[in-house]
Scaffold this motif. Structure first.
Motif, PDB file in Angstrom:
ATOM      1  N   GLY A  51      15.161  41.308  17.671  1.00 25.63           N
ATOM      2  CA  GLY A  51      13.871  40.829  18.176  1.00 25.63           C
ATOM      3  C   GLY A  51      13.051  40.262  17.026  1.00 25.63           C
ATOM      4  N   ASP A  52      11.762  40.094  17.254  1.00 27.62           N
ATOM      5  CA  ASP A  52      10.901  39.568  16.194  1.00 27.62           C
ATOM      6  C   ASP A  52      10.875  40.509  14.990  1.00 27.62           C
ATOM      7  OD1 ASP A  52      10.074  37.274  17.577  1.00 27.62           O
ATOM      8  OD2 ASP A  52       8.669  38.467  18.752  1.00 27.62           O
ATOM      9  N   GLY A  53      10.892  41.806  15.286  1.00 29.11           N
ATOM     10  CA  GLY A  53      10.874  42.801  14.198  1.00 29.11           C
ATOM     11  C   GLY A  53      12.058  42.578  13.270  1.00 29.11           C
ATOM     12  N   LEU A 111      10.839  41.077  22.799  1.00 28.95           N
ATOM     13  CA  LEU A 111       9.931  39.983  23.140  1.00 28.95           C
ATOM     14  C   LEU A 111      10.514  38.667  22.615  1.00 28.95           C
ATOM     15  CD1 LEU A 111       7.104  39.164  24.302  1.00 28.95           C
ATOM     16  CD2 LEU A 111       6.404  39.034  21.918  1.00 28.95           C
ATOM     17  N   GLY A 112      10.922  38.661  21.351  1.00 28.37           N
ATOM     18  CA  GLY A 112      11.634  37.514  20.791  1.00 28.37           C
ATOM     19  C   GLY A 112      10.828  36.239  20.735  1.00 28.37           C
ATOM     20  N   PHE A 113       9.591  36.347  20.220  1.00 31.01           N
ATOM     21  CA  PHE A 113       8.770  35.134  20.139  1.00 31.01           C
ATOM     22  C   PHE A 113       9.317  34.151  19.095  1.00 31.01           C
ATOM     23  CE2 PHE A 113       4.888  32.664  19.259  1.00 31.01           C
ATOM     24  CZ  PHE A 113       4.693  32.199  20.545  1.00 31.01           C
ATOM     25  N   ILE A 122       4.640  37.098   6.793  1.00 34.39           N
ATOM     26  CA  ILE A 122       5.027  36.046   7.749  1.00 34.39           C
ATOM     27  C   ILE A 122       4.053  36.069   8.936  1.00 34.39           C
ATOM     28  CG2 ILE A 122       6.907  35.186   9.241  1.00 34.39           C
ATOM     29  CD1 ILE A 122       8.477  37.387   7.156  1.00 34.39           C
ATOM     30  N   ASN A 123       3.795  37.247   9.478  1.00 33.02           N
ATOM     31  CA  ASN A 123       2.839  37.403  10.579  1.00 33.02           C
ATOM     32  C   ASN A 123       1.427  37.625  10.059  1.00 33.02           C
ATOM     33  OD1 ASN A 123       4.310  37.155  12.903  1.00 33.02           O
ATOM     34  ND2 ASN A 123       4.666  39.331  13.188  1.00 33.02           N
ATOM     35  N   GLU A 124       1.296  38.653   9.231  1.00 32.81           N
ATOM     36  CA  GLU A 124      -0.051  39.021   8.812  1.00 32.81           C
ATOM     37  C   GLU A 124      -0.043  40.030   7.672  1.00 32.81           C
ATOM     38  OE1 GLU A 124       1.605  41.855  10.705  1.00 32.81           O
ATOM     39  OE2 GLU A 124       0.754  40.778  12.384  1.00 32.81           O
ATOM     40  N   ILE A 125      -1.216  40.152   7.054  1.00 35.32           N
ATOM     41  CA  ILE A 125      -1.486  41.273   6.147  1.00 35.32           C
ATOM     42  C   ILE A 125      -2.714  41.982   6.729  1.00 35.32           C
ATOM     43  CG2 ILE A 125      -2.056  41.999   3.799  1.00 35.32           C
ATOM     44  CD1 ILE A 125      -0.644  39.533   2.728  1.00 35.32           C
ATOM     45  N   SER A 185      -0.254  34.826  14.881  1.00 41.77           N
ATOM     46  CA  SER A 185      -1.454  34.934  15.723  1.00 41.77           C
ATOM     47  C   SER A 185      -1.143  35.572  17.074  1.00 41.77           C
ATOM     48  CB  SER A 185      -2.115  33.561  15.913  1.00 41.77           C
ATOM     49  OG  SER A 185      -1.309  32.720  16.702  1.00 41.77           O
ATOM     50  N   THR A 186       0.119  35.507  17.512  1.00 40.93           N
ATOM     51  CA  THR A 186       0.501  36.101  18.804  1.00 40.93           C
ATOM     52  C   THR A 186       0.969  37.552  18.653  1.00 40.93           C
ATOM     53  OG1 THR A 186       2.614  35.006  18.434  1.00 40.93           O
ATOM     54  CG2 THR A 186       1.115  33.956  19.978  1.00 40.93           C
ATOM     55  N   GLY A 187       0.928  38.083  17.429  1.00 39.25           N
ATOM     56  CA  GLY A 187       1.325  39.469  17.196  1.00 39.25           C
ATOM     57  C   GLY A 187       0.116  40.396  17.253  1.00 39.25           C
ATOM     58  N   LEU A 229      -3.375  39.020  18.227  1.00 35.27           N
ATOM     59  CA  LEU A 229      -3.704  38.762  19.634  1.00 35.27           C
ATOM     60  C   LEU A 229      -4.154  40.052  20.318  1.00 35.27           C
ATOM     61  CD1 LEU A 229      -3.703  36.484  21.754  1.00 35.27           C
ATOM     62  CD2 LEU A 229      -1.391  37.149  22.354  1.00 35.27           C
ATOM     63  N   SER A 230      -3.468  41.153  20.016  1.00 33.96           N
ATOM     64  CA  SER A 230      -3.847  42.442  20.615  1.00 33.96           C
ATOM     65  C   SER A 230      -5.243  42.864  20.162  1.00 33.96           C
ATOM     66  CB  SER A 230      -2.867  43.539  20.201  1.00 33.96           C
ATOM     67  OG  SER A 230      -1.559  43.160  20.470  1.00 33.96           O
ATOM     68  N   ALA A 231      -5.649  42.413  18.973  1.00 38.18           N
ATOM     69  CA  ALA A 231      -6.969  42.789  18.453  1.00 38.18           C
ATOM     70  C   ALA A 231      -8.046  41.796  18.894  1.00 38.18           C
ATOM     71  CB  ALA A 231      -6.919  42.883  16.931  1.00 38.18           C
TER      72      ALA A 231
HETATM   73  P1  NAP Z   1       7.479  46.027  15.991  1.00 33.25           P
HETATM   74  O1  NAP Z   1       7.818  47.139  16.903  1.00 33.25           O
HETATM   75  O2  NAP Z   1       8.555  45.377  15.183  1.00 33.25           O
HETATM   76  O3  NAP Z   1       6.720  44.868  16.836  1.00 33.25           O
HETATM   77  C1  NAP Z   1       5.754  45.165  17.818  1.00 33.25           C
HETATM   78  C2  NAP Z   1       5.801  44.072  18.891  1.00 33.25           C
HETATM   79  O4  NAP Z   1       5.257  42.851  18.355  1.00 33.25           O
HETATM   80  C3  NAP Z   1       7.237  43.742  19.340  1.00 33.25           C
HETATM   81  O5  NAP Z   1       7.260  43.559  20.730  1.00 33.25           O
HETATM   82  C4  NAP Z   1       7.530  42.444  18.604  1.00 33.25           C
HETATM   83  O6  NAP Z   1       8.506  41.628  19.260  1.00 33.25           O
HETATM   84  C5  NAP Z   1       6.161  41.791  18.650  1.00 33.25           C
HETATM   85  N1  NAP Z   1       5.941  40.718  17.662  1.00 33.25           N
HETATM   86  C6  NAP Z   1       6.223  40.684  16.340  1.00 33.25           C
HETATM   87  N2  NAP Z   1       5.834  39.521  15.799  1.00 33.25           N
HETATM   88  C7  NAP Z   1       5.306  38.789  16.804  1.00 33.25           C
HETATM   89  C8  NAP Z   1       4.758  37.477  16.862  1.00 33.25           C
HETATM   90  N3  NAP Z   1       4.638  36.699  15.795  1.00 33.25           N
HETATM   91  N4  NAP Z   1       4.308  37.042  18.062  1.00 33.25           N
HETATM   92  C9  NAP Z   1       4.414  37.813  19.160  1.00 33.25           C
HETATM   93  N5  NAP Z   1       4.914  39.062  19.160  1.00 33.25           N
HETATM   94  C10 NAP Z   1       5.370  39.539  17.989  1.00 33.25           C
HETATM   95  O7  NAP Z   1       6.271  46.530  15.073  1.00 33.25           O
HETATM   96  P2  NAP Z   1       6.068  46.728  13.514  1.00 33.25           P
HETATM   97  O8  NAP Z   1       7.378  46.837  12.791  1.00 33.25           O
HETATM   98  O9  NAP Z   1       5.059  47.816  13.355  1.00 33.25           O
HETATM   99  O10 NAP Z   1       5.348  45.369  13.038  1.00 33.25           O
HETATM  100  C11 NAP Z   1       5.925  44.098  13.200  1.00 33.25           C
HETATM  101  C12 NAP Z   1       4.889  43.195  13.837  1.00 33.25           C
HETATM  102  O11 NAP Z   1       4.470  43.741  15.074  1.00 33.25           O
HETATM  103  C13 NAP Z   1       3.616  43.062  13.001  1.00 33.25           C
HETATM  104  O12 NAP Z   1       3.749  42.016  12.083  1.00 33.25           O
HETATM  105  C14 NAP Z   1       2.533  42.829  14.042  1.00 33.25           C
HETATM  106  O13 NAP Z   1       2.227  41.465  14.262  1.00 33.25           O
HETATM  107  C15 NAP Z   1       3.107  43.397  15.317  1.00 33.25           C
HETATM  108  N6  NAP Z   1       2.316  44.600  15.678  1.00 33.25           N
HETATM  109  C16 NAP Z   1       1.544  44.526  16.798  1.00 33.25           C
HETATM  110  C17 NAP Z   1       0.713  45.586  17.126  1.00 33.25           C
HETATM  111  C18 NAP Z   1      -0.133  45.475  18.337  1.00 33.25           C
HETATM  112  O14 NAP Z   1       0.004  44.461  19.044  1.00 33.25           O
HETATM  113  N7  NAP Z   1      -1.014  46.427  18.591  1.00 33.25           N
HETATM  114  C19 NAP Z   1       0.652  46.731  16.332  1.00 33.25           C
HETATM  115  C20 NAP Z   1       1.448  46.763  15.210  1.00 33.25           C
HETATM  116  C21 NAP Z   1       2.281  45.679  14.875  1.00 33.25           C
HETATM  117  P3  NAP Z   1      10.045  42.110  19.435  1.00 33.25           P
HETATM  118  O15 NAP Z   1      10.011  43.021  20.644  1.00 33.25           O
HETATM  119  O16 NAP Z   1      10.797  40.834  19.720  1.00 33.25           O
HETATM  120  O17 NAP Z   1      10.482  42.785  18.158  1.00 33.25           O
END
Ligand code: NAP
Length: 268
Positions: A51-53, A77-79, A124-127, A164-166, A169-171
């Protein structure tokens, strides 16, 4: 120099990904490609299965290699991922015929300075800058050298267009079209009261400007930095700055990707 026909394949450990990697390897070998399951810097392509992760971790693990990346999505999700496991033959045909193009992904670069040294980070996504142990943090934020605000709350996200979609977006941040060369500064639970006042919405920062953050003295040891989901702790942080990196990731694409259809398909 002759073009390499080696492809690095990286996958996560779930069953689907392992099976897809096996099928992919066989099909690529049949078409005359060589494959590796380690990182060969001379390869012409990196394929990430998961996936994206998994995609994000592969880019970090391959040290932001210039070799193009493409993703195969196995049930997430696989964005980032363009290819589905049902579509391997079409993908390999397009590769063999050279029918692909390269897009560039913008990255966010952070420099975190403690009282003794500075550390560079690349996302790549964010800091994310947030408080340890759910603490409220207080950050003085400037854009270039213009003081903007004293932020108080859970923290802030500095996201790339692709990110921006990670978390962004949730925030409550905005979706940003991937070829815009900007960063987005999104607050995490900003406090607004008679005591504290911070922006409640995101701000879009152009690539020729940088975001400077000075934590208040009492927060120097209470900061957690999260880069694409990976946490870092540094003591005595005095200043952090963030900008669009000069480095880019090459994303290989076999079709014309339509960002807005992807948004509709994945989020609505
Ligand atoms: P993770 O479990 O690998 O990812 C959390 C979810 O975010 C998964 O469904 C992942 O897709 C999706 N995702 C990752 N990058 C995305 C993007 N650019 N656009 C849309 N969806 C995206 O979590 P992690 O290892 O803690 O962190 C990896 C990324 O997850 C972070 O960079 C952050 O952007 C995102 N994240 C989101 C939240 C939230 O929304 N509250 C919280 C923490 C982190 P897949 O199912 O395809 O892997």
């Amino acid at each position: 120099m002759e073009k390499s026909n080696t492809i690095n394949i990286i996958h996560n450990q779930n069953d689907d990904s392992r099976k897809t990697a096996k099928r992919l390897r066989e099909k690529l070998l049949n078409k005359g490609f060589k494959t590796t399951d380690y990182f060969d810097e001379d390869a012409f392509l990196n394929i990430c299965i998961g996936g994206d992760g998994a995609f994000l971790r592969a880019i970090h693990r391959f040290n932001f290699s210039e070799v193009p990346f493409i993703g195969i999505n196995t049930g997430h999700l696989g964005f980032f991922q363009e290819i589905s496991p049902d579509n391997l033959d079409n993908f390999i045909d397009k590769l063999s015929e050279g029918k692909y193009s390269i897009e560039k992904l913008y990255l966010v670069e952070g420099i975190v300075c403690t009282r003794t040294s500075c550390i560079e980070l690349l996302g790549i996504n964010e800091i994310v800058v947030k408080g340890i142990e759910s603490k409220t943090i207080h950050l003085n934020i400037s854009i270039n050298d213009t003081y903007l605000e004293r932020f108080s709350g859970d923290g802030i996200i500095i996201s790339t267009p692709m990110g921006s979609t990670g978390y962004n977006l949730s925030a409550g941040g905005s979706v940003v079209y991937p070829n815009l060369n900007v960063l987005q500064l999104t607050p995490l639970a900003p406090i607004n009261s008679k005591v504290y006042r911070s922006l409640t919405s995101s701000a879009i920062i152009p690539a020729n400007m940088y975001i400077k953050i000075n934590p208040e003295y009492r927060d120097e040891n209470s900061i957690l930095i999260v880069v694409d989901g990976k946490q870092y702790r540094f003591d005595n942080i005095v200043e952090m700055s963030f900008k669009v990196s000069d480095m880019r990731i090459n994303l290989l694409t076999i079709g014309k990707r339509n960002f807005w259809s992807d948004i509709k398909d994945k989020f609505l």
